[in-house]
Design a protein around this motif. Sequence first.
Motif, PDB file in Angstrom:
ATOM      1  N   ALA A 151       0.975  -1.247  -0.124  1.00  0.00           N
ATOM      2  CA  ALA A 151      -0.270  -0.142   0.021  1.00  0.00           C
ATOM      3  C   ALA A 151       0.790   1.173  -0.099  1.00  0.00           C
ATOM      4  N   ALA A 152       1.900   1.098   0.810  1.00  0.00           N
ATOM      5  CA  ALA A 152       2.765   2.354   0.669  1.00  0.00           C
ATOM      6  C   ALA A 152       3.385   2.463  -0.690  1.00  0.00           C
ATOM      7  N   ALA A 153       3.809   1.580  -1.136  1.00  0.00           N
ATOM      8  CA  ALA A 153       4.639   1.781  -2.460  1.00  0.00           C
ATOM      9  C   ALA A 153       3.540   2.044  -3.553  1.00  0.00           C
ATOM     10  N   GLY A 154       2.442   1.578  -3.368  1.00  0.00           N
ATOM     11  CA  GLY A 154       1.211   1.979  -4.345  1.00  0.00           C
ATOM     12  C   GLY A 154       1.033   3.458  -4.194  1.00  0.00           C
ATOM     13  N   ILE A 155       0.988   4.205  -2.984  1.00  0.00           N
ATOM     14  CA  ILE A 155       0.815   5.532  -2.971  1.00  0.00           C
ATOM     15  C   ILE A 155       1.873   6.334  -3.373  1.00  0.00           C
ATOM     16  N   VAL A 156       3.007   5.795  -3.413  1.00  0.00           N
ATOM     17  CA  VAL A 156       4.219   6.458  -3.807  1.00  0.00           C
ATOM     18  C   VAL A 156       4.230   6.213  -5.447  1.00  0.00           C
ATOM     19  N   CYS A 157       3.731   5.101  -5.853  1.00  0.00           N
ATOM     20  CA  CYS A 157       3.721   5.058  -7.325  1.00  0.00           C
ATOM     21  C   CYS A 157       2.610   6.026  -7.817  1.00  0.00           C
TER      22      CYS A 157
END
Length: 188
Positions: free
Chosen positions: A182-188
């Motif tokens: 989820a954190a990586a998805g937000i950054v992406c």
Amino acid sequence: VPLGIFAQAMAVAIFPMLSALAAEKRFDELRSASSGGIRSLLFLTIPSSVFMAVLASPIVALLLQHGKFHADDTALAAPALAYYCVGVFAWSAQSILSRSFYALQDTRTPVIVGTVVTFIFIPLNILFMNTFGMGIRGLAMATTIAATLHMLVMTAILRKRLNGFEISAMLVSLARTGFASAAAGIVC
């Protein structure tokens, strides 16, 4: 792509070990290997699913938007891809779950569960596509729900058959992977 690269490859690779453990009646190790295989798949497929869902529009545009497939078509197809991505974890887990049953010389359970879920899947399609008016997104949502249901039922049956299935370790792994994804998805 995640199913072919990660799930099917890992399921094929782990199957001989699962079969050997079942043949030797080493069910504790079989349970651990199956659960560990699923945790590894979740670690690989959940982040890739998140990235594909977040980047659905550019992915669809890159792969399909040419010729008679225009930007309007991309706008229709991208949300369906995102809904399908939600279910990749379940499809991936099924590949190991099925092989675990096969290792136990049980080919019927995966077929029976799959058939029952198919009978649930058909009304789900009608419900989401027509009743809720989701169209192609509804088909993707129904597929994701059916895949998740299939995975949960197979897990419950295998858990009973093997007297446990390291569910707590799986949930901890799922929470960690989900949070990081989820954190990586937000950054992406």
